[in-house]
Write a protein that holds these residues in place. Structure first.
Motif, PDB file in Angstrom:
ATOM      1  N   VAL A   9       2.008  35.780 -30.674  1.00 17.75           N
ATOM      2  CA  VAL A   9       0.767  35.172 -31.169  1.00 17.75           C
ATOM      3  C   VAL A   9       0.795  35.053 -32.686  1.00 17.75           C
ATOM      4  O   VAL A   9       0.439  34.004 -33.238  1.00 17.75           O
ATOM      5  CB  VAL A   9      -0.464  35.987 -30.692  1.00 17.75           C
ATOM      6  N   VAL A  10       1.240  36.083 -33.367  1.00 18.75           N
ATOM      7  CA  VAL A  10       1.320  36.041 -34.832  1.00 18.75           C
ATOM      8  C   VAL A  10       2.279  34.942 -35.287  1.00 18.75           C
ATOM      9  O   VAL A  10       2.002  34.201 -36.235  1.00 18.75           O
ATOM     10  CB  VAL A  10       1.726  37.420 -35.398  1.00 18.75           C
ATOM     11  N   SER A  11       3.383  34.816 -34.596  1.00 19.61           N
ATOM     12  CA  SER A  11       4.368  33.800 -34.949  1.00 19.61           C
ATOM     13  C   SER A  11       3.814  32.393 -34.735  1.00 19.61           C
ATOM     14  O   SER A  11       4.019  31.495 -35.559  1.00 19.61           O
ATOM     15  CB  SER A  11       5.627  34.020 -34.106  1.00 19.61           C
ATOM     16  N   VAL A  12       3.101  32.197 -33.640  1.00 20.88           N
ATOM     17  CA  VAL A  12       2.498  30.880 -33.380  1.00 20.88           C
ATOM     18  C   VAL A  12       1.412  30.589 -34.407  1.00 20.88           C
ATOM     19  O   VAL A  12       1.285  29.450 -34.885  1.00 20.88           O
ATOM     20  CB  VAL A  12       1.944  30.810 -31.932  1.00 20.88           C
ATOM     21  N   LEU A  13       0.643  31.591 -34.777  1.00 15.67           N
ATOM     22  CA  LEU A  13      -0.377  31.390 -35.815  1.00 15.67           C
ATOM     23  C   LEU A  13       0.261  31.033 -37.158  1.00 15.67           C
ATOM     24  O   LEU A  13      -0.295  30.224 -37.909  1.00 15.67           O
ATOM     25  CB  LEU A  13      -1.253  32.636 -35.950  1.00 15.67           C
ATOM     26  N   MET A  33      -1.276  24.200 -32.156  1.00 13.79           N
ATOM     27  CA  MET A  33      -0.667  25.526 -32.233  1.00 13.79           C
ATOM     28  C   MET A  33      -1.722  26.634 -32.134  1.00 13.79           C
ATOM     29  O   MET A  33      -1.444  27.705 -31.598  1.00 13.79           O
ATOM     30  CB  MET A  33       0.143  25.674 -33.519  1.00 13.79           C
ATOM     31  N   LEU A  34      -2.937  26.403 -32.616  1.00 15.27           N
ATOM     32  CA  LEU A  34      -4.005  27.379 -32.436  1.00 15.27           C
ATOM     33  C   LEU A  34      -4.330  27.556 -30.955  1.00 15.27           C
ATOM     34  O   LEU A  34      -4.533  28.672 -30.474  1.00 15.27           O
ATOM     35  CB  LEU A  34      -5.261  26.960 -33.208  1.00 15.27           C
ATOM     36  N   GLY A  35      -4.361  26.432 -30.235  1.00 14.68           N
ATOM     37  CA  GLY A  35      -4.575  26.498 -28.791  1.00 14.68           C
ATOM     38  C   GLY A  35      -3.453  27.233 -28.083  1.00 14.68           C
ATOM     39  O   GLY A  35      -3.681  28.031 -27.169  1.00 14.68           O
ATOM     40  N   VAL A  36      -2.225  26.971 -28.523  1.00 16.15           N
ATOM     41  CA  VAL A  36      -1.072  27.657 -27.937  1.00 16.15           C
ATOM     42  C   VAL A  36      -1.136  29.151 -28.224  1.00 16.15           C
ATOM     43  O   VAL A  36      -0.778  29.968 -27.367  1.00 16.15           O
ATOM     44  CB  VAL A  36       0.248  27.040 -28.469  1.00 16.15           C
ATOM     45  N   ALA A  37      -1.621  29.528 -29.402  1.00 19.23           N
ATOM     46  CA  ALA A  37      -1.739  30.955 -29.738  1.00 19.23           C
ATOM     47  C   ALA A  37      -2.688  31.663 -28.781  1.00 19.23           C
ATOM     48  O   ALA A  37      -2.425  32.795 -28.364  1.00 19.23           O
ATOM     49  CB  ALA A  37      -2.214  31.119 -31.178  1.00 19.23           C
ATOM     50  N   VAL A  38      -3.759  30.998 -28.415  1.00 21.08           N
ATOM     51  CA  VAL A  38      -4.698  31.580 -27.458  1.00 21.08           C
ATOM     52  C   VAL A  38      -4.020  31.765 -26.102  1.00 21.08           C
ATOM     53  O   VAL A  38      -4.129  32.814 -25.467  1.00 21.08           O
ATOM     54  CB  VAL A  38      -5.961  30.699 -27.325  1.00 21.08           C
ATOM     55  N   LEU A  39      -3.293  30.739 -25.656  1.00 22.26           N
ATOM     56  CA  LEU A  39      -2.601  30.823 -24.372  1.00 22.26           C
ATOM     57  C   LEU A  39      -1.443  31.810 -24.408  1.00 22.26           C
ATOM     58  O   LEU A  39      -1.109  32.425 -23.400  1.00 22.26           O
ATOM     59  CB  LEU A  39      -2.079  29.440 -23.969  1.00 22.26           C
ATOM     60  N   ALA A  40      -0.818  31.961 -25.570  1.00 20.99           N
ATOM     61  CA  ALA A  40       0.356  32.824 -25.687  1.00 20.99           C
ATOM     62  C   ALA A  40       0.012  34.294 -25.474  1.00 20.99           C
ATOM     63  O   ALA A  40       0.889  35.077 -25.104  1.00 20.99           O
ATOM     64  CB  ALA A  40       1.022  32.639 -27.053  1.00 20.99           C
ATOM     65  N   TRP A  41      -1.241  34.671 -25.690  1.00 25.35           N
ATOM     66  CA  TRP A  41      -1.601  36.065 -25.448  1.00 25.35           C
ATOM     67  C   TRP A  41      -1.462  36.392 -23.963  1.00 25.35           C
ATOM     68  O   TRP A  41      -1.022  37.464 -23.596  1.00 25.35           O
ATOM     69  CB  TRP A  41      -3.013  36.346 -25.931  1.00 25.35           C
ATOM     70  N   LYS A  42      -1.792  35.436 -23.113  1.00 29.02           N
ATOM     71  CA  LYS A  42      -1.703  35.664 -21.676  1.00 29.02           C
ATOM     72  C   LYS A  42      -0.304  35.337 -21.149  1.00 29.02           C
ATOM     73  O   LYS A  42       0.237  36.052 -20.319  1.00 29.02           O
ATOM     74  CB  LYS A  42      -2.769  34.801 -20.964  1.00 29.02           C
ATOM     75  N   TRP A  43       0.261  34.235 -21.627  1.00 27.93           N
ATOM     76  CA  TRP A  43       1.566  33.767 -21.157  1.00 27.93           C
ATOM     77  C   TRP A  43       2.510  33.638 -22.357  1.00 27.93           C
ATOM     78  O   TRP A  43       2.527  32.627 -23.061  1.00 27.93           O
ATOM     79  CB  TRP A  43       1.435  32.426 -20.458  1.00 27.93           C
ATOM     80  N   VAL A  44       3.307  34.644 -22.574  1.00 24.22           N
ATOM     81  CA  VAL A  44       4.206  34.717 -23.733  1.00 24.22           C
ATOM     82  C   VAL A  44       5.194  33.546 -23.732  1.00 24.22           C
ATOM     83  O   VAL A  44       5.507  32.988 -24.783  1.00 24.22           O
ATOM     84  CB  VAL A  44       4.963  36.066 -23.735  1.00 24.22           C
ATOM     85  N   VAL A  45       5.636  33.155 -22.559  1.00 20.75           N
ATOM     86  CA  VAL A  45       6.647  32.101 -22.455  1.00 20.75           C
ATOM     87  C   VAL A  45       6.130  30.785 -23.042  1.00 20.75           C
ATOM     88  O   VAL A  45       6.891  30.032 -23.649  1.00 20.75           O
ATOM     89  CB  VAL A  45       7.086  31.924 -20.985  1.00 20.75           C
ATOM     90  N   ILE A  46       4.839  30.524 -22.897  1.00 21.74           N
ATOM     91  CA  ILE A  46       4.257  29.298 -23.460  1.00 21.74           C
ATOM     92  C   ILE A  46       4.397  29.303 -24.986  1.00 21.74           C
ATOM     93  O   ILE A  46       4.770  28.297 -25.589  1.00 21.74           O
ATOM     94  CB  ILE A  46       2.783  29.153 -23.049  1.00 21.74           C
ATOM     95  N   GLY A  47       4.118  30.426 -25.606  1.00 22.28           N
ATOM     96  CA  GLY A  47       4.246  30.527 -27.064  1.00 22.28           C
ATOM     97  C   GLY A  47       5.682  30.349 -27.519  1.00 22.28           C
ATOM     98  O   GLY A  47       5.962  29.656 -28.500  1.00 22.28           O
ATOM     99  N   MET A  48       6.602  30.970 -26.798  1.00 25.01           N
ATOM    100  CA  MET A  48       8.013  30.854 -27.157  1.00 25.01           C
ATOM    101  C   MET A  48       8.510  29.416 -26.982  1.00 25.01           C
ATOM    102  O   MET A  48       9.247  28.901 -27.826  1.00 25.01           O
ATOM    103  CB  MET A  48       8.850  31.805 -26.316  1.00 25.01           C
ATOM    104  N   ALA A  49       8.097  28.781 -25.898  1.00 27.69           N
ATOM    105  CA  ALA A  49       8.509  27.396 -25.649  1.00 27.69           C
ATOM    106  C   ALA A  49       7.942  26.461 -26.718  1.00 27.69           C
ATOM    107  O   ALA A  49       8.642  25.565 -27.206  1.00 27.69           O
ATOM    108  CB  ALA A  49       8.059  26.957 -24.265  1.00 27.69           C
TER     109      ALA A  49
END
Length: 74
Positions: free
Chosen positions: A17-21, A39-55
């Motif tokens: 999440v920090v990296s996406v932010l 990317m802010l939206g992805v940060a919210v989703l990345a807390w639940k689904w890490v793979v989404i943030g990494m992708a």
């Protein structure tokens, strides 16, 4: 089993999440508001689904790398 435990850990989620932010801040600093909001939206989703943030980070890096190559060729 080990990989899913690693990806589900609180430390991994927080780091993602920090990296996406950070990517969102970079986009806003460069004047790319749409990418920053995405990317802010992805940060919210990345807390639940890490793979989404990494992708998303991988995709942004590919887009950035492709953009710099195209600008050098011109």
């Amino acid at each position: 089993m080990g990989l899913s435990k690693l990806l589900g850990s609180k430390a991994t989620r927080s780091l993602t999440v920090v990296s996406v932010l950070a990517e969102a801040k970079r986009a806003f600093d460069r004047g790319n508001t749409a990418r920053g909001i995405l990317m802010l939206g992805v940060a919210v989703l990345a807390w639940k689904w890490v793979v989404i943030g990494m992708a998303a980070q991988g995709l942004v890096k590919l887009l950035r790398k492709g953009g710099s190559t195209a600008s050098r060729a011109a």
